[in-house]
Write an enzyme that holds these catalytic residues in place. Structure first.
Site, mmCIF file in Angstrom:
data_model
loop_
_atom_site.group_PDB
_atom_site.id
_atom_site.type_symbol
_atom_site.label_atom_id
_atom_site.label_comp_id
_atom_site.label_asym_id
_atom_site.label_seq_id
_atom_site.Cartn_x
_atom_site.Cartn_y
_atom_site.Cartn_z
ATOM 1 N N SER A 55 -0.121 -1.996 5.701
ATOM 2 C CA SER A 55 0.676 -1.760 6.908
ATOM 3 C C SER A 55 0.223 -2.601 8.094
ATOM 4 O O SER A 55 1.039 -2.994 8.926
ATOM 5 C CB SER A 55 0.646 -0.272 7.261
ATOM 6 O OG SER A 55 1.351 0.459 6.276
ATOM 7 N N PHE A 56 -1.065 -2.882 8.198
ATOM 8 C CA PHE A 56 -1.543 -3.722 9.289
ATOM 9 C C PHE A 56 -0.909 -5.107 9.216
ATOM 10 O O PHE A 56 -0.600 -5.721 10.240
ATOM 11 C CB PHE A 56 -3.075 -3.823 9.236
ATOM 12 C CG PHE A 56 -3.675 -4.413 10.473
ATOM 13 C CD1 PHE A 56 -3.822 -3.651 11.624
ATOM 14 C CD2 PHE A 56 -4.096 -5.730 10.495
ATOM 15 C CE1 PHE A 56 -4.377 -4.194 12.771
ATOM 16 C CE2 PHE A 56 -4.649 -6.285 11.635
ATOM 17 C CZ PHE A 56 -4.795 -5.511 12.777
ATOM 18 N N GLU A 57 -0.684 -5.600 8.007
ATOM 19 C CA GLU A 57 -0.110 -6.928 7.802
ATOM 20 C C GLU A 57 1.401 -6.983 8.053
ATOM 21 O O GLU A 57 1.991 -8.066 8.056
ATOM 22 C CB GLU A 57 -0.429 -7.434 6.390
ATOM 23 C CG GLU A 57 -1.898 -7.724 6.167
ATOM 24 C CD GLU A 57 -2.750 -6.471 5.933
ATOM 25 O OE1 GLU A 57 -3.954 -6.522 6.219
ATOM 26 O OE2 GLU A 57 -2.199 -5.439 5.468
ATOM 27 N N HIS A 83 -10.017 5.054 10.136
ATOM 28 C CA HIS A 83 -9.229 3.902 9.693
ATOM 29 C C HIS A 83 -7.732 4.133 9.937
ATOM 30 O O HIS A 83 -7.022 3.235 10.396
ATOM 31 C CB HIS A 83 -9.505 3.643 8.208
ATOM 32 C CG HIS A 83 -8.828 2.440 7.648
ATOM 33 N ND1 HIS A 83 -9.235 1.159 7.933
ATOM 34 C CD2 HIS A 83 -7.771 2.327 6.809
ATOM 35 C CE1 HIS A 83 -8.448 0.303 7.307
ATOM 36 N NE2 HIS A 83 -7.554 0.983 6.607
ATOM 37 N N TRP A 138 0.854 -1.185 0.000
ATOM 38 C CA TRP A 138 0.000 0.000 0.000
ATOM 39 C C TRP A 138 0.893 1.239 0.000
ATOM 40 O O TRP A 138 1.880 1.283 0.719
ATOM 41 C CB TRP A 138 -0.886 -0.012 1.238
ATOM 42 C CG TRP A 138 -2.022 0.945 1.165
ATOM 43 C CD1 TRP A 138 -2.088 2.157 1.790
ATOM 44 C CD2 TRP A 138 -3.241 0.808 0.428
ATOM 45 N NE1 TRP A 138 -3.268 2.774 1.486
ATOM 46 C CE2 TRP A 138 -4.004 1.962 0.645
ATOM 47 C CE3 TRP A 138 -3.738 -0.190 -0.402
ATOM 48 C CZ2 TRP A 138 -5.253 2.148 0.069
ATOM 49 C CZ3 TRP A 138 -4.985 -0.001 -0.970
ATOM 50 C CH2 TRP A 138 -5.717 1.150 -0.729
ATOM 51 N N CYS A 142 3.597 2.749 5.028
ATOM 52 C CA CYS A 142 3.187 4.149 4.995
ATOM 53 C C CYS A 142 1.666 4.223 5.068
ATOM 54 O O CYS A 142 0.973 3.618 4.253
ATOM 55 C CB CYS A 142 3.681 4.818 3.709
ATOM 56 S SG CYS A 142 3.110 6.508 3.519
ATOM 57 N N VAL A 143 1.187 4.969 6.054
ATOM 58 C CA VAL A 143 -0.237 5.220 6.199
ATOM 59 C C VAL A 143 -0.430 6.730 6.122
ATOM 60 O O VAL A 143 0.248 7.487 6.817
ATOM 61 C CB VAL A 143 -0.791 4.673 7.532
ATOM 62 C CG1 VAL A 143 -2.297 4.870 7.617
ATOM 63 C CG2 VAL A 143 -0.434 3.203 7.703
ATOM 64 N N THR A 188 -11.565 9.040 7.453
ATOM 65 C CA THR A 188 -12.204 8.180 8.442
ATOM 66 C C THR A 188 -11.198 7.809 9.525
ATOM 67 O O THR A 188 -9.990 8.018 9.359
ATOM 68 C CB THR A 188 -12.729 6.886 7.782
ATOM 69 O OG1 THR A 188 -11.599 6.089 7.391
ATOM 70 C CG2 THR A 188 -13.606 7.188 6.560
ATOM 71 N N TYR A 209 10.961 -0.467 13.487
ATOM 72 C CA TYR A 209 9.726 0.220 13.135
ATOM 73 C C TYR A 209 9.993 1.253 12.048
ATOM 74 O O TYR A 209 10.608 2.289 12.291
ATOM 75 C CB TYR A 209 9.172 0.905 14.389
ATOM 76 C CG TYR A 209 7.870 1.617 14.213
ATOM 77 C CD1 TYR A 209 6.674 0.933 14.319
ATOM 78 C CD2 TYR A 209 7.826 2.991 13.979
ATOM 79 C CE1 TYR A 209 5.460 1.596 14.194
ATOM 80 C CE2 TYR A 209 6.625 3.654 13.847
ATOM 81 C CZ TYR A 209 5.442 2.948 13.957
ATOM 82 O OH TYR A 209 4.245 3.604 13.834
#
Length: 162
Positions: free
Chosen positions: A65-67, A97, A31, A89-90, A95, A122
């Site tokens: 990123s969650f994964e 999320h 992502w 990267c988020v 929202t 990290y």
């Protein structure tokens, strides 16, 4: 120190231990791939520049990123690596999320560090805008991937002293 006051790619080469013989896993989120690809290039190039052989670096991708938590956990469980670097990267949207993903990934990666002998680094950019992410992935503020690679080398050296 705030990133705006420090270039992420600046480090004193004299402060970095030799990385010869060290093995690294890098797990990268697909992502925001233009950003995460640049983070990966930074980390990879910095590891090689500090003595890591290309065959001692393994790269794997996960969808988001969650994964990163699962990917990093599996790399640690494999026992093949002296350290694992998680890169993602988020970018904030409209929202909540963003908050859930950032919090979950951060807590998950922190938990991996508490559980084992293998350092997990990290490298998750949590940005308000795409411009901020670009600035931190090879733009005017350097590359977080470089910083993560140096951190990984230093943590392996730390771990070996214990």
């Amino acid at each position: 120190m705030a990133t705006s006051l420090h270039n992420l790619s600046d480090y004193d080469p004299q402060s970095v231990p030799s990385a010869e013989g060290m093995r690294f896993g890098i797990v990268v989120s697909e992502w925001n791939s233009q950003v995460t690809g640049a983070l990966l290039r930074g980390a990879y190039d910095t590891l090689v520049a500090n003595g890591v052989r290309e065959q001692d670096i393994a790269e794997m991708t996960v969808p988001g990123s969650f994964e990163l938590v699962y990917g990093a956990s599996r790399m640690v469980q494999s026992g093949r690596f002296d350290a694992v670097i998680a890169l993602g990267c988020v970018i904030r949207g409209d929202t909540p999320h963003f908050d859930y993903i950032c919090q979950g990934a951060t807590q998950g990666l922190a938990a991996l560090n508490e559980q084992g002998k293998t350092p997990v680094i990290y490298g998750l950019l949590t940005c308000e805008t795409l411009r901020q992410a670009q600035d931190r992935s090879g733009g005017q503020l350097g590359n977080k991937g470089d910083e993560c690679a140096v951190t990984a080398i230093k943590m392996v050296a730390f771990s070996r002293k214990m």
